[in-house]
Design an enzyme around this catalytic site. Structure first.
Site, PDB file in Angstrom:
ATOM      1  N   CYS A 160      21.599   6.894 -62.756  1.00 43.54           N
ATOM      2  CA  CYS A 160      22.021   7.817 -63.992  1.00 43.54           C
ATOM      3  C   CYS A 160      21.632   7.318 -64.870  1.00 43.54           C
ATOM      4  O   CYS A 160      22.410   6.288 -65.290  1.00 43.54           O
ATOM      5  CB  CYS A 160      23.334   7.553 -63.110  1.00 43.54           C
ATOM      6  SG  CYS A 160      24.416   8.952 -64.423  1.00 43.54           S
ATOM      7  N   SER A 218      28.789  21.416 -65.618  1.00 44.80           N
ATOM      8  CA  SER A 218      30.076  20.846 -65.067  1.00 44.80           C
ATOM      9  C   SER A 218      31.260  21.246 -64.878  1.00 44.80           C
ATOM     10  O   SER A 218      31.439  21.769 -66.227  1.00 44.80           O
ATOM     11  CB  SER A 218      30.218  19.065 -66.040  1.00 44.80           C
ATOM     12  OG  SER A 218      28.713  18.374 -65.778  1.00 44.80           O
ATOM     13  N   LEU A 219      31.595  22.173 -63.906  1.00 43.15           N
ATOM     14  CA  LEU A 219      32.402  23.627 -63.942  1.00 43.15           C
ATOM     15  C   LEU A 219      33.727  22.841 -64.168  1.00 43.15           C
ATOM     16  O   LEU A 219      34.452  23.514 -65.732  1.00 43.15           O
ATOM     17  CB  LEU A 219      32.485  24.853 -63.164  1.00 43.15           C
ATOM     18  CG  LEU A 219      32.964  25.984 -63.414  1.00 43.15           C
ATOM     19  CD1 LEU A 219      32.910  26.779 -64.859  1.00 43.15           C
ATOM     20  CD2 LEU A 219      33.105  27.059 -62.151  1.00 43.15           C
ATOM     21  N   ASN A 220      33.636  22.235 -63.076  1.00 40.90           N
ATOM     22  CA  ASN A 220      35.322  21.701 -63.284  1.00 40.90           C
ATOM     23  C   ASN A 220      36.726  22.747 -63.439  1.00 40.90           C
ATOM     24  O   ASN A 220      37.712  22.011 -62.763  1.00 40.90           O
ATOM     25  CB  ASN A 220      35.563  20.718 -64.724  1.00 40.90           C
ATOM     26  CG  ASN A 220      34.289  19.317 -64.151  1.00 40.90           C
ATOM     27  OD1 ASN A 220      33.595  19.613 -63.422  1.00 40.90           O
ATOM     28  ND2 ASN A 220      34.254  19.282 -65.372  1.00 40.90           N
ATOM     29  N   GLU A 259      25.291   2.327 -70.793  1.00 39.78           N
ATOM     30  CA  GLU A 259      25.499   2.267 -69.128  1.00 39.78           C
ATOM     31  C   GLU A 259      24.342   2.834 -68.741  1.00 39.78           C
ATOM     32  O   GLU A 259      24.606   4.331 -68.375  1.00 39.78           O
ATOM     33  CB  GLU A 259      26.794   1.846 -68.833  1.00 39.78           C
ATOM     34  CG  GLU A 259      27.695   2.844 -68.707  1.00 39.78           C
ATOM     35  CD  GLU A 259      29.250   2.557 -68.855  1.00 39.78           C
ATOM     36  OE1 GLU A 259      29.512   1.589 -69.341  1.00 39.78           O
ATOM     37  OE2 GLU A 259      29.762   3.086 -67.253  1.00 39.78           O
ATOM     38  N   ASN A 269      36.575   9.884 -60.534  1.00 39.29           N
ATOM     39  CA  ASN A 269      36.597   8.258 -60.111  1.00 39.29           C
ATOM     40  C   ASN A 269      38.414   8.091 -60.913  1.00 39.29           C
ATOM     41  O   ASN A 269      37.972   8.059 -62.346  1.00 39.29           O
ATOM     42  CB  ASN A 269      35.551   7.658 -60.146  1.00 39.29           C
ATOM     43  CG  ASN A 269      34.518   7.507 -59.387  1.00 39.29           C
ATOM     44  OD1 ASN A 269      34.394   7.183 -57.821  1.00 39.29           O
ATOM     45  ND2 ASN A 269      33.374   8.280 -59.889  1.00 39.29           N
ATOM     46  N   CYS A 274      31.028   6.846 -65.230  1.00 33.08           N
ATOM     47  CA  CYS A 274      30.274   5.967 -66.473  1.00 33.08           C
ATOM     48  C   CYS A 274      30.816   6.006 -67.750  1.00 33.08           C
ATOM     49  O   CYS A 274      31.546   7.133 -67.955  1.00 33.08           O
ATOM     50  CB  CYS A 274      28.787   6.818 -66.909  1.00 33.08           C
ATOM     51  SG  CYS A 274      28.081   6.900 -65.020  1.00 33.08           S
ATOM     52  N   CYS A 314      37.828  11.959 -68.419  1.00 32.99           N
ATOM     53  CA  CYS A 314      35.863  11.178 -68.979  1.00 32.99           C
ATOM     54  C   CYS A 314      36.568  10.245 -69.621  1.00 32.99           C
ATOM     55  O   CYS A 314      36.545  10.698 -70.602  1.00 32.99           O
ATOM     56  CB  CYS A 314      34.843  11.991 -69.565  1.00 32.99           C
ATOM     57  SG  CYS A 314      33.595  11.259 -69.634  1.00 32.99           S
ATOM     58  N   CYS A 364      35.984  15.700 -73.005  1.00 33.85           N
ATOM     59  CA  CYS A 364      36.219  15.539 -71.346  1.00 33.85           C
ATOM     60  C   CYS A 364      38.275  15.061 -71.413  1.00 33.85           C
ATOM     61  O   CYS A 364      37.894  13.655 -71.101  1.00 33.85           O
ATOM     62  CB  CYS A 364      35.420  16.052 -70.505  1.00 33.85           C
ATOM     63  SG  CYS A 364      34.682  17.478 -71.186  1.00 33.85           S
ATOM     64  N   CYS A 377      30.991   9.976 -76.846  1.00 34.78           N
ATOM     65  CA  CYS A 377      30.450  11.258 -76.787  1.00 34.78           C
ATOM     66  C   CYS A 377      31.652  11.709 -77.867  1.00 34.78           C
ATOM     67  O   CYS A 377      32.993  11.784 -77.812  1.00 34.78           O
ATOM     68  CB  CYS A 377      30.714  11.906 -75.714  1.00 34.78           C
ATOM     69  SG  CYS A 377      30.435  13.832 -74.499  1.00 34.78           S
ATOM     70  N   GLY A 419      27.133  10.118 -72.570  1.00 37.92           N
ATOM     71  CA  GLY A 419      27.252  11.207 -73.545  1.00 37.92           C
ATOM     72  C   GLY A 419      26.524  13.075 -73.390  1.00 37.92           C
ATOM     73  O   GLY A 419      26.831  13.226 -72.141  1.00 37.92           O
ATOM     74  N   GLU A 420      26.307  13.944 -73.765  1.00 39.18           N
ATOM     75  CA  GLU A 420      26.150  15.292 -73.665  1.00 39.18           C
ATOM     76  C   GLU A 420      24.576  15.319 -73.468  1.00 39.18           C
ATOM     77  O   GLU A 420      24.276  15.474 -75.045  1.00 39.18           O
ATOM     78  CB  GLU A 420      27.458  16.325 -74.257  1.00 39.18           C
ATOM     79  CG  GLU A 420      26.843  17.402 -74.170  1.00 39.18           C
ATOM     80  CD  GLU A 420      26.483  17.923 -72.454  1.00 39.18           C
ATOM     81  OE1 GLU A 420      26.881  17.780 -71.973  1.00 39.18           O
ATOM     82  OE2 GLU A 420      25.510  18.672 -72.499  1.00 39.18           O
TER      83      GLU A 420
END
Ligand code: SAH
Length: 343
Positions: free
Chosen positions: A105, A213-215, A92, A289, A331, A119, A116, A112, A158-159
């Site tokens: 995007c 992306s630290l998070n 997508e 999200n 996503c 995700c 994570c 992936c 995906g990464e």
């Protein structure tokens, strides 16, 4: 099988023209038609002789993607596109227009491998990498449907750095002045933190922007949320980001997905602040999200409090406000649903 032309570089188009017995410059014309003029078919390529167009029709296809579903325009104007790839898998792209920019995007892989925990794409596992044509094809197909696109972010499924070569080649095609001409600074590649690739990317001197992306600022917690942190811990990642900033003289973006009760405390804000003050960077806070039962988005009030804890910062700070039920929401959700239906 017919050759798919979307994804070919100008040199590869020239080669292809020669392969079908035409002059090299025909390949350059073809390239212009595909990427600059966004032709919908070979028939539209009016400065190519009918005999050339016939040969193209027999041996090749442009390779636009098949739209499986369009998830209507939400209140904020974003639109989610689900594509069905030739092998039946789905990916997508999300179109997010606002007053100043029209961002698409895009995805870099089907599924992936990074797992994570928060995700939606992770739940699909890695199915395969996308080809250059499938990456660029997302953009060209949506342009073909009439959308204007000024910015690209590799923040879909995906990464990107796990599919490094194809992603870089796609970004080069997207930014080529003779073709699609989306400025390199309007293209953002987002990584979960593959340190070896961040170093390589810095050494190769690419002009596209980089987001990390630290998070979580805490190694013990980041390992739980993002298993990739087992291989490269927070300190090692931060060193790589500093190396990139120094080498490229560009300002990377640190992304931080805000999850209620997980990484939105005062301690998190203080530790995040310390990290982002130690390097040239911008900060992008992304309210979570909600995609499953495990995690939730903090309240608006809590997000605002977190921002206050973070300030003052020398670094630029932005919050990506979007409604949880927005089409731009996480996503991977749409393709995930599609997969469930198919199983
Ligand atoms: N693999 C890359 C790019 C894809 S994810 C990366 O990790 O950067 C793009 C961004 O969306 C990342 O910052 C990721 O942490 C974030 N993200 C993933 N799931 C999300 C969700 N449900 N809500 C909000 N952001 C999410």
């Amino acid at each position: 099988m017919k050759k798919r032309l979307i994804g070919l570089t100008i040199a590869e188009c020239e080669l292809y023209a020669e392969e079908i017995g035409e002059k090299k410059y025909r390949g350059r014309q073809l390239y212009k038609w595909i990427y600059a003029k966004k032709a919908a078919s070979f028939a539209a390529m009016t400065d190519l002789a009918a005999t050339v167009r016939d040969k193209l029709n027999e041996t090749a296809e442009l390779g636009h993607l098949q739209v499986a579903e369009i998830d209507g325009r939400s209140a904020s104007g974003s639109v989610k596109y689900l594509f069905r790839l030739p092998d039946g898998r789905h990916i997508e792209s999300v179109y997010i227009p606002d007053d100043s920019r029209k961002t698409l995007c895009i995805s870099s892989q089907v599924g992936c491998a990074l797992n994570c925990q928060f995700c939606a794409t992770a739940r699909l596992g890695l199915q395969r990498h996308l080809s250059v044509g499938e990456i660029v094809g997302q953009v060209l197909t949506i342009m073909q449907l009439g959308e204007e696109i000024s910015n690209i972010v590799f923040m879909g499924m995906g990464e990107p750095f796990a599919n490094y070569e194809n992603v870089i080649r796609a970004a080069q095609l997207l930014s080529d002045d003779n073709g699609m001409a989306i400025g390199a600074r309007r293209i953002v590649i987002s990584t979960c933190g593959l340190v070896d690739k961040i170093i390589r990317y810095a050494d190769e001197g690419h002009k596209f922007r980089l987001a990390i992306s630290l998070n979580s600022p805490f190694q013990e917690q980041r390992v739980q949320l993002m298993p990739v942190s087992r291989k490269w811990d927070v300190d090692t990642l931060c060193e790589a980001v500093k190396y990139y900033a120094k080498k490229s003289r560009k300002v990377p973006t640190i992304e931080y997905v805000l999850i209620a009760g997980v990484n939105d405390s005062r301690e998190h804000a203080a530790a995040l602040k310390k990290i982002v003050r130690s390097m040239p960077c911008k900060v992008n806070l992304i309210p979570y999200n909600t995609t499953g039962a495990l995690f939730a988005r903090p309240s608006t009030q809590q997000i605002e409090t977190f921002v206050r804890w973070l300030l003052p910062l020398k670094a630029g700070l932005s919050v990506r406000w979007s409604k949880g039920d927005d089409a731009a929401a996480a996503c991977g959700q749409l393709a995930g649903k599609k997969q469930e239906r198919m199983e």
